[in-house]
Design a protein around this motif. Sequence first.
Motif, PDB file in Angstrom:
ATOM      1  N   ALA A  78       0.833  -1.206   0.000  1.00  0.00           N
ATOM      2  CA  ALA A  78       0.000   0.000   0.000  1.00  0.00           C
ATOM      3  C   ALA A  78       0.862   1.248   0.000  1.00  0.00           C
ATOM      4  O   ALA A  78       0.583   2.213  -0.724  1.00  0.00           O
ATOM      5  N   ALA A  79       1.924   1.245   0.805  1.00  0.00           N
ATOM      6  CA  ALA A  79       2.816   2.418   0.868  1.00  0.00           C
ATOM      7  C   ALA A  79       3.473   2.682  -0.478  1.00  0.00           C
ATOM      8  O   ALA A  79       3.545   3.833  -0.939  1.00  0.00           O
ATOM      9  N   ILE A  80       3.939   1.611  -1.136  1.00  0.00           N
ATOM     10  CA  ILE A  80       4.605   1.779  -2.427  1.00  0.00           C
ATOM     11  C   ILE A  80       3.622   2.264  -3.494  1.00  0.00           C
ATOM     12  O   ILE A  80       3.917   3.194  -4.260  1.00  0.00           O
ATOM     13  N   LEU A  81       2.437   1.673  -3.551  1.00  0.00           N
ATOM     14  CA  LEU A  81       1.446   2.054  -4.565  1.00  0.00           C
ATOM     15  C   LEU A  81       0.949   3.477  -4.351  1.00  0.00           C
ATOM     16  O   LEU A  81       0.788   4.248  -5.311  1.00  0.00           O
ATOM     17  N   ILE A  82       0.686   3.847  -3.093  1.00  0.00           N
ATOM     18  CA  ILE A  82       0.219   5.216  -2.807  1.00  0.00           C
ATOM     19  C   ILE A  82       1.290   6.230  -3.170  1.00  0.00           C
ATOM     20  O   ILE A  82       0.996   7.293  -3.738  1.00  0.00           O
ATOM     21  N   LEU A  94       7.477   4.369 -14.713  1.00  0.00           N
ATOM     22  CA  LEU A  94       8.027   3.133 -15.283  1.00  0.00           C
ATOM     23  C   LEU A  94       9.509   2.981 -14.928  1.00  0.00           C
ATOM     24  O   LEU A  94       9.981   1.865 -14.681  1.00  0.00           O
ATOM     25  N   ALA A  95      10.233   4.097 -14.881  1.00  0.00           N
ATOM     26  CA  ALA A  95      11.645   4.038 -14.483  1.00  0.00           C
ATOM     27  C   ALA A  95      11.780   3.615 -13.019  1.00  0.00           C
ATOM     28  O   ALA A  95      12.668   2.834 -12.667  1.00  0.00           O
ATOM     29  N   LEU A  96      10.877   4.116 -12.156  1.00  0.00           N
ATOM     30  CA  LEU A  96      10.912   3.738 -10.738  1.00  0.00           C
ATOM     31  C   LEU A  96      10.579   2.254 -10.563  1.00  0.00           C
ATOM     32  O   LEU A  96      11.210   1.562  -9.761  1.00  0.00           O
ATOM     33  N   ILE A  97       9.567   1.785 -11.286  1.00  0.00           N
ATOM     34  CA  ILE A  97       9.214   0.363 -11.211  1.00  0.00           C
ATOM     35  C   ILE A  97      10.397  -0.496 -11.663  1.00  0.00           C
ATOM     36  O   ILE A  97      10.716  -1.529 -11.057  1.00  0.00           O
ATOM     37  N   HIS A  98      11.063  -0.051 -12.715  1.00  0.00           N
ATOM     38  CA  HIS A  98      12.258  -0.743 -13.228  1.00  0.00           C
ATOM     39  C   HIS A  98      13.326  -0.836 -12.133  1.00  0.00           C
ATOM     40  O   HIS A  98      13.912  -1.899 -11.908  1.00  0.00           O
ATOM     41  N   ASP A  99      13.555   0.259 -11.394  1.00  0.00           N
ATOM     42  CA  ASP A  99      14.578   0.258 -10.345  1.00  0.00           C
ATOM     43  C   ASP A  99      14.223  -0.699  -9.209  1.00  0.00           C
ATOM     44  O   ASP A  99      15.065  -1.468  -8.740  1.00  0.00           O
ATOM     45  N   VAL A 100      12.976  -0.641  -8.763  1.00  0.00           N
ATOM     46  CA  VAL A 100      12.545  -1.486  -7.641  1.00  0.00           C
ATOM     47  C   VAL A 100      12.565  -2.958  -8.026  1.00  0.00           C
ATOM     48  O   VAL A 100      13.015  -3.810  -7.236  1.00  0.00           O
ATOM     49  N   VAL A 124      12.342  -2.613   2.911  1.00  0.00           N
ATOM     50  CA  VAL A 124      11.236  -1.809   2.376  1.00  0.00           C
ATOM     51  C   VAL A 124      11.584  -0.321   2.469  1.00  0.00           C
ATOM     52  O   VAL A 124      11.341   0.451   1.539  1.00  0.00           O
ATOM     53  N   ALA A 125      12.158   0.087   3.602  1.00  0.00           N
ATOM     54  CA  ALA A 125      12.597   1.479   3.743  1.00  0.00           C
ATOM     55  C   ALA A 125      13.657   1.821   2.704  1.00  0.00           C
ATOM     56  O   ALA A 125      13.658   2.926   2.136  1.00  0.00           O
ATOM     57  N   ALA A 126      14.554   0.874   2.420  1.00  0.00           N
ATOM     58  CA  ALA A 126      15.576   1.101   1.393  1.00  0.00           C
ATOM     59  C   ALA A 126      14.948   1.252   0.015  1.00  0.00           C
ATOM     60  O   ALA A 126      15.361   2.107  -0.783  1.00  0.00           O
ATOM     61  N   LEU A 127      13.924   0.451  -0.288  1.00  0.00           N
ATOM     62  CA  LEU A 127      13.249   0.547  -1.585  1.00  0.00           C
ATOM     63  C   LEU A 127      12.575   1.903  -1.751  1.00  0.00           C
ATOM     64  O   LEU A 127      12.636   2.518  -2.829  1.00  0.00           O
ATOM     65  N   LEU A 128      11.923   2.388  -0.700  1.00  0.00           N
ATOM     66  CA  LEU A 128      11.290   3.711  -0.768  1.00  0.00           C
ATOM     67  C   LEU A 128      12.347   4.802  -0.899  1.00  0.00           C
ATOM     68  O   LEU A 128      12.117   5.826  -1.562  1.00  0.00           O
ATOM     69  N   LEU A 145      22.979   0.465  -2.713  1.00  0.00           N
ATOM     70  CA  LEU A 145      24.057   0.361  -3.699  1.00  0.00           C
ATOM     71  C   LEU A 145      23.498   0.001  -5.074  1.00  0.00           C
ATOM     72  O   LEU A 145      23.812   0.642  -6.082  1.00  0.00           O
ATOM     73  N   VAL A 146      22.649  -1.005  -5.096  1.00  0.00           N
ATOM     74  CA  VAL A 146      22.028  -1.417  -6.358  1.00  0.00           C
ATOM     75  C   VAL A 146      21.103  -0.323  -6.881  1.00  0.00           C
ATOM     76  O   VAL A 146      21.103   0.016  -8.068  1.00  0.00           O
ATOM     77  N   GLY A 147      20.307   0.267  -5.983  1.00  0.00           N
ATOM     78  CA  GLY A 147      19.339   1.282  -6.389  1.00  0.00           C
ATOM     79  C   GLY A 147      19.971   2.518  -6.987  1.00  0.00           C
ATOM     80  O   GLY A 147      19.452   3.090  -7.955  1.00  0.00           O
TER      81      GLY A 147
END
Length: 266
Positions: free
Chosen positions: A98-102, A125-131, A150-154, A228-230
Amino acid sequence: LSAGFEGGNLVIVSADSIPPIETLKSEVRSRGVGVVELTRDSAATVAFSLPYLGVEAQAVGKITNAMKAQFPDRAIEIRRTESVGPKIGEELKNRTWAAILISLFGILVYISWRFEFKFAVGAILALIHDVVITVGLFSILNKEISLVIVAALLTIVGYSLNDTIVVFDRIRENFSLRRRESYENMIDISINESISRTIITSLTTLIVVLFLFFLGGEVIHDFAFALLVGIVVGTYSSIFVASPILIEWQNRLTGRKKAATAQKTA
């Protein structure tokens, strides 16, 4: 202890040498601790799945005592224990999505207002690609997806978006300054004008994350790995994913307009 098992505790143990799986299983069970599953992650790491029945404190104590008895010449220290029940785990997972979609929806609305809708689609689309790439690497390397990750992904979403907005802002400026240029050339010029800033910013951030990754310790290791990956993926996605989507979108619009004009002429 395994009766009525729902969910469980994951205990990961690292040592210089790991006995055979069946030997470990029997040793742990002989000390009164139920084992649902036991897997060897690597030559020096083994993962225990223990029942979740309010016995995690007992399990930690018994495992510690067993390890002290097995390795009397070594100092055994339990640095951290975490317990999450199945219902709470499901709730945390739902809240994570929910947090990511919102957040993505908010980004879509904001960029559409500040720029154009096609800019918002390119950024999302670029953000979805990164995650997806970051989560995919975690899956390939069999790393745990926790709330810290999850905090790192955000964090990656915010960092990558900032980089994309800088490129988009330069493209928007060139809309009025380079009206005679074709759409593709204008975007190419905008990327070249902002690429040095993008690379310098990413490198300086990368240096800090590298220190966290190598010197930050076990607790923050996975968080630093995700960043690092992100950072690496987010840097090139702003240039090679988000911007080409604008060109593809514009080419399709131009093609439709030409087709509509040809039909009217005919």
